[in-house]
Design a protein around this motif. Structure first.
Motif, PDB file in Angstrom:
ATOM      1  N   ARG A  36      42.080  34.086  67.101  1.00  0.00           N
ATOM      2  CA  ARG A  36      40.641  34.290  66.974  1.00  0.00           C
ATOM      3  C   ARG A  36      39.883  33.461  68.010  1.00  0.00           C
ATOM      4  O   ARG A  36      38.925  33.933  68.617  1.00  0.00           O
ATOM      5  CB  ARG A  36      40.178  33.907  65.575  1.00  0.00           C
ATOM      6  CG  ARG A  36      40.780  34.729  64.447  1.00  0.00           C
ATOM      7  CD  ARG A  36      40.473  36.194  64.560  1.00  0.00           C
ATOM      8  NE  ARG A  36      39.038  36.472  64.561  1.00  0.00           N
ATOM      9  CZ  ARG A  36      38.523  37.679  64.642  1.00  0.00           C
ATOM     10  NH1 ARG A  36      39.335  38.727  64.773  1.00  0.00           N
ATOM     11  NH2 ARG A  36      37.217  37.862  64.618  1.00  0.00           N
ATOM     12  N   GLU A  37      40.323  32.230  68.201  1.00  0.00           N
ATOM     13  CA  GLU A  37      39.690  31.404  69.222  1.00  0.00           C
ATOM     14  C   GLU A  37      39.875  32.011  70.607  1.00  0.00           C
ATOM     15  O   GLU A  37      38.957  32.012  71.436  1.00  0.00           O
ATOM     16  CB  GLU A  37      40.285  29.989  69.181  1.00  0.00           C
ATOM     17  CG  GLU A  37      39.915  29.198  67.940  1.00  0.00           C
ATOM     18  CD  GLU A  37      38.415  28.934  67.876  1.00  0.00           C
ATOM     19  OE1 GLU A  37      37.830  28.561  68.904  1.00  0.00           O
ATOM     20  OE2 GLU A  37      37.824  29.123  66.784  1.00  0.00           O
ATOM     21  N   LEU A  38      41.075  32.525  70.864  1.00  0.00           N
ATOM     22  CA  LEU A  38      41.334  33.156  72.159  1.00  0.00           C
ATOM     23  C   LEU A  38      40.466  34.396  72.344  1.00  0.00           C
ATOM     24  O   LEU A  38      39.939  34.640  73.446  1.00  0.00           O
ATOM     25  CB  LEU A  38      42.820  33.528  72.255  1.00  0.00           C
ATOM     26  CG  LEU A  38      43.254  34.234  73.551  1.00  0.00           C
ATOM     27  CD1 LEU A  38      43.023  33.337  74.750  1.00  0.00           C
ATOM     28  CD2 LEU A  38      44.727  34.632  73.456  1.00  0.00           C
ATOM     29  N   ILE A  39      40.313  35.177  71.266  1.00  0.00           N
ATOM     30  CA  ILE A  39      39.455  36.367  71.350  1.00  0.00           C
ATOM     31  C   ILE A  39      38.029  35.968  71.705  1.00  0.00           C
ATOM     32  O   ILE A  39      37.395  36.565  72.595  1.00  0.00           O
ATOM     33  CB  ILE A  39      39.483  37.133  70.011  1.00  0.00           C
ATOM     34  CG1 ILE A  39      40.824  37.833  69.826  1.00  0.00           C
ATOM     35  CG2 ILE A  39      38.359  38.169  69.950  1.00  0.00           C
ATOM     36  CD1 ILE A  39      40.973  38.503  68.489  1.00  0.00           C
ATOM     37  N   ASN A  40      37.529  34.962  71.014  1.00  0.00           N
ATOM     38  CA  ASN A  40      36.149  34.531  71.282  1.00  0.00           C
ATOM     39  C   ASN A  40      35.988  34.042  72.716  1.00  0.00           C
ATOM     40  O   ASN A  40      35.011  34.376  73.394  1.00  0.00           O
ATOM     41  CB  ASN A  40      35.750  33.429  70.288  1.00  0.00           C
ATOM     42  CG  ASN A  40      35.660  33.943  68.868  1.00  0.00           C
ATOM     43  OD1 ASN A  40      35.376  35.118  68.643  1.00  0.00           O
ATOM     44  ND2 ASN A  40      35.902  33.080  67.894  1.00  0.00           N
ATOM     45  N   ALA A  41      36.973  33.251  73.172  1.00  0.00           N
ATOM     46  CA  ALA A  41      36.887  32.742  74.540  1.00  0.00           C
ATOM     47  C   ALA A  41      36.971  33.878  75.557  1.00  0.00           C
ATOM     48  O   ALA A  41      36.213  33.918  76.541  1.00  0.00           O
ATOM     49  CB  ALA A  41      38.008  31.722  74.786  1.00  0.00           C
ATOM     50  N   GLN A  42      37.898  34.817  75.316  1.00  0.00           N
ATOM     51  CA  GLN A  42      38.074  35.922  76.256  1.00  0.00           C
ATOM     52  C   GLN A  42      36.845  36.833  76.284  1.00  0.00           C
ATOM     53  O   GLN A  42      36.403  37.271  77.349  1.00  0.00           O
ATOM     54  CB  GLN A  42      39.326  36.725  75.882  1.00  0.00           C
ATOM     55  CG  GLN A  42      40.637  36.003  76.166  1.00  0.00           C
ATOM     56  CD  GLN A  42      40.878  35.812  77.653  1.00  0.00           C
ATOM     57  OE1 GLN A  42      40.482  36.631  78.458  1.00  0.00           O
ATOM     58  NE2 GLN A  42      41.508  34.695  77.998  1.00  0.00           N
ATOM     59  N   THR A  43      36.318  37.121  75.103  1.00  0.00           N
ATOM     60  CA  THR A  43      35.155  38.009  75.075  1.00  0.00           C
ATOM     61  C   THR A  43      33.933  37.349  75.707  1.00  0.00           C
ATOM     62  O   THR A  43      33.141  38.013  76.389  1.00  0.00           O
ATOM     63  CB  THR A  43      34.838  38.415  73.627  1.00  0.00           C
ATOM     64  OG1 THR A  43      34.750  37.235  72.808  1.00  0.00           O
ATOM     65  CG2 THR A  43      35.896  39.330  73.064  1.00  0.00           C
ATOM     66  N   ARG A  44      33.803  36.028  75.489  1.00  0.00           N
ATOM     67  CA  ARG A  44      32.701  35.334  76.149  1.00  0.00           C
ATOM     68  C   ARG A  44      32.863  35.379  77.668  1.00  0.00           C
ATOM     69  O   ARG A  44      31.880  35.575  78.403  1.00  0.00           O
ATOM     70  CB  ARG A  44      32.626  33.881  75.659  1.00  0.00           C
ATOM     71  CG  ARG A  44      32.030  33.709  74.282  1.00  0.00           C
ATOM     72  CD  ARG A  44      31.669  32.271  74.013  1.00  0.00           C
ATOM     73  NE  ARG A  44      32.837  31.397  74.043  1.00  0.00           N
ATOM     74  CZ  ARG A  44      33.566  31.078  72.981  1.00  0.00           C
ATOM     75  NH1 ARG A  44      33.248  31.593  71.790  1.00  0.00           N
ATOM     76  NH2 ARG A  44      34.600  30.285  73.084  1.00  0.00           N
ATOM     77  N   ALA A  45      34.115  35.186  78.116  1.00  0.00           N
ATOM     78  CA  ALA A  45      34.352  35.227  79.562  1.00  0.00           C
ATOM     79  C   ALA A  45      34.081  36.617  80.124  1.00  0.00           C
ATOM     80  O   ALA A  45      33.472  36.770  81.201  1.00  0.00           O
ATOM     81  CB  ALA A  45      35.797  34.809  79.848  1.00  0.00           C
ATOM     82  N   VAL A  46      34.543  37.655  79.377  1.00  0.00           N
ATOM     83  CA  VAL A  46      34.311  39.029  79.840  1.00  0.00           C
ATOM     84  C   VAL A  46      32.811  39.337  79.856  1.00  0.00           C
ATOM     85  O   VAL A  46      32.283  39.941  80.808  1.00  0.00           O
ATOM     86  CB  VAL A  46      35.060  40.021  78.932  1.00  0.00           C
ATOM     87  CG1 VAL A  46      34.631  41.462  79.225  1.00  0.00           C
ATOM     88  CG2 VAL A  46      36.559  39.878  79.140  1.00  0.00           C
ATOM     89  N   GLU A  47      32.138  38.911  78.784  1.00  0.00           N
ATOM     90  CA  GLU A  47      30.701  39.169  78.700  1.00  0.00           C
ATOM     91  C   GLU A  47      29.952  38.484  79.840  1.00  0.00           C
ATOM     92  O   GLU A  47      29.062  39.059  80.465  1.00  0.00           O
ATOM     93  CB  GLU A  47      30.185  38.683  77.344  1.00  0.00           C
ATOM     94  CG  GLU A  47      28.751  39.068  77.058  1.00  0.00           C
ATOM     95  CD  GLU A  47      28.341  38.695  75.651  1.00  0.00           C
ATOM     96  OE1 GLU A  47      27.224  39.052  75.254  1.00  0.00           O
ATOM     97  OE2 GLU A  47      29.152  38.057  74.940  1.00  0.00           O
TER      98      GLU A  47
END
Length: 454
Positions: free
Chosen positions: A32-43
């Motif tokens: 979940r932390e990785l998802i949040n970090a990745q989505t923030r980076a993508v965004e």
């Protein structure tokens, strides 16, 4: 009460389950932390790309109106009208357009919402309460900048998030702006989250399957070890039981021999002495009567000693074999109980070990004891049939039969009989006769090596 096997399973499996849960929980949290970090980076990456794209569009618009804005051919009013016409038709994609406002918030160009043209929208707020025009003009006054707000999207007719950019045409007092809708960022982020969530579910499923497989393997190994230990314990118990039976038979044989060869002989010697006293006591009737009474008591004692000796270890079994011993046992039982006993026994010769013969004799002896105590029978049939590879011993009575339901393990006597027979590779079964009564059947392999050696 919790058994040792259950405790062993719990001790082995519970830590495995706990570790698997911890691994699963840690994996889920980290994912979940990785998802949040990745989505923030993508965004952030998409927003950066969109900002650069917006700057490029603004540069293109400024290039289109640069000469008119600087030179104002035909006068300012004519130049402004020409710039308005250019901006009105300067679009990109379907939802990309340019807009212009005076610094007091009056709209002068809006290709997609012409109804806004001419109106003052200084206090216009979006669905989130943001003063859109006021803030865009503020960004323009500050040298140009971006502003996030909610605005009508022409292609869908819905209200979506939009990233706007505004610059100041200070000579005319205009705010020139454009923007891109960012709802595609939300869709892309949602797609990325869905992909990551699917990967997390697959990972957790793999962890679950690995845990389940480990539990099954651990349970199987524990069950296998337990089964192996049980078989080992059973074999050792059978060996111990067999040894007890052997020691018991040896002791019975020793006591029987002592009774027959020692005590019985001593009693016979005493009887001879009492007979002499009896023969010499003709002149004393009282002494002769007392001697007669002693003779009678001695005869009963000698008979009882011989019976006990025979019950402990019948000499006929050692001297004449199993068939003769069964015949003698049947005859003696018939004389004592009045129950008719029919014996049909084949000679085993040397195809049975001494221990096997003793075991078969003890089984018949136990059966006869049970008949006398419980069966209420009038007839017993004993059959011993010897084949090429095995023999079959069958003891049947016409008594009241077994209770219903049939006991699975039987009593202690039946268990002892079965253990005796199983020691020599035989099988003992207990059943009801169709005509009434009980049948005990023994099947035992014959030892051909003993016969060949003989």
């Amino acid at each position: 009460m919790v058994t040792f096997k259950t405790k062993l399973l719990l001790i082995t499996i519970l830590p495995l389950i706990a570790v698997s849960l911890l691994i699963g929980g840690a994996t889920y949290y980290q994912s979940r932390e990785l998802i949040n970090a990745q989505t923030r980076a993508v965004e952030q990456r998409i927003l950066t790309a969109k900002r650069q794209e917006i700057r490029n569009y603004v540069s293109l618009a400024l290039t289109s109106i640069e000469q008119i804005y600087k030179l104002e051919p035909g006068g300012r009013d004519a130049a402004q009208d020409e710039v308005k016409e250019i901006l009105q038709h300067l679009t990109f994609d379907y939802d990309g357009y340019f807009f212009a406002y005076t610094l007091d918030g009056t709209n002068i160009v809006h290709p997609k919402l012409p109804k806004l043209v001419g109106g003052n929208w200084w206090d216009l707020q979006d669905a989130n309460g943001d003063y859109v025009i006021r803030n865009l003009i503020e960004e323009a006054r500050n040298g140009g900048g971006f502003h996030q707000y909610v605005w009508h999207k022409p292609s869908t007719g819905t209200v979506e998030e939009k990233l706007g950019y505004a610059i100041l045409l200070d000579k005319w007092g205009w705010m020139l702006g454009t923007g891109l809708y960012t709802d595609d960022i939300a869709r892309e982020v949602a797609a990325i989250r869905a992909d990551f969530a699917r990967s997390i579910r697959q990972t957790l499923f793999v962890i679950f399957m690995i845990t389940l497989a480990a539990i099954i393997i651990a349970g199987s190994l524990i069950a296998g070890v337990r089964f192996s230990e049980q078989r080992f314990a059973d074999s050792k118990l059978k060996e111990l039981t067999n040894r007890i039976f052997q020691v018991q038979e040896q002791e019975r044989k020793r006591v029987s021999t002592e009774l027959h060869d020692s005590i019985s002989q001593l009693l016979v010697s005493v009887r001879y002495g009492v007979e002499m006293i009896h023969s010499e006591a003709n002149r004393d009737p009282d002494l002769q009567a007392q001697a007669s009474k002693c003779l009678k008591t001695l005869d009963g004692t000698i008979a009882e000693v011989r019976r006990i000796s025979r019950d402990l270890r019948p000499s006929v079994l050692d001297d004449m074999g199993l068939a003769a011993a069964l015949g003698s046992l049947g005859k003696e039982f018939q004389n004592q109980s009045g129950i008719t006993v029919n014996v049909d026994a084949d000679q085993c010769r040397n195809r049975l070990s001494e221990g096997a013969k003793t075991a078969l004799y003890r089984v018949v002896q136990e059966c006869m004891t049970n008949v006398a105590r419980h069966a209420q029978a009038s007839e017993v049939n004993i059959s011993l049939k010897v084949g090429l590879q095995s023999l079959v011993l069958c003891v049947e009575d016409n008594g009241v039969g077994l209770p219903r339901p049939l006991p699975k393990a039987g009593g202690l006597g039946f268990r002892n009989m079965r253990e005796r027979i199983e020691t020599y590779g035989g099988k003992l079964t207990l059943s009801r006769r169709s005509s009434g009564g009980t049948r005990i059947k023994v099947q035992m392999p014959l030892d051909n090596q003993i016969a060949n050696a003989a």
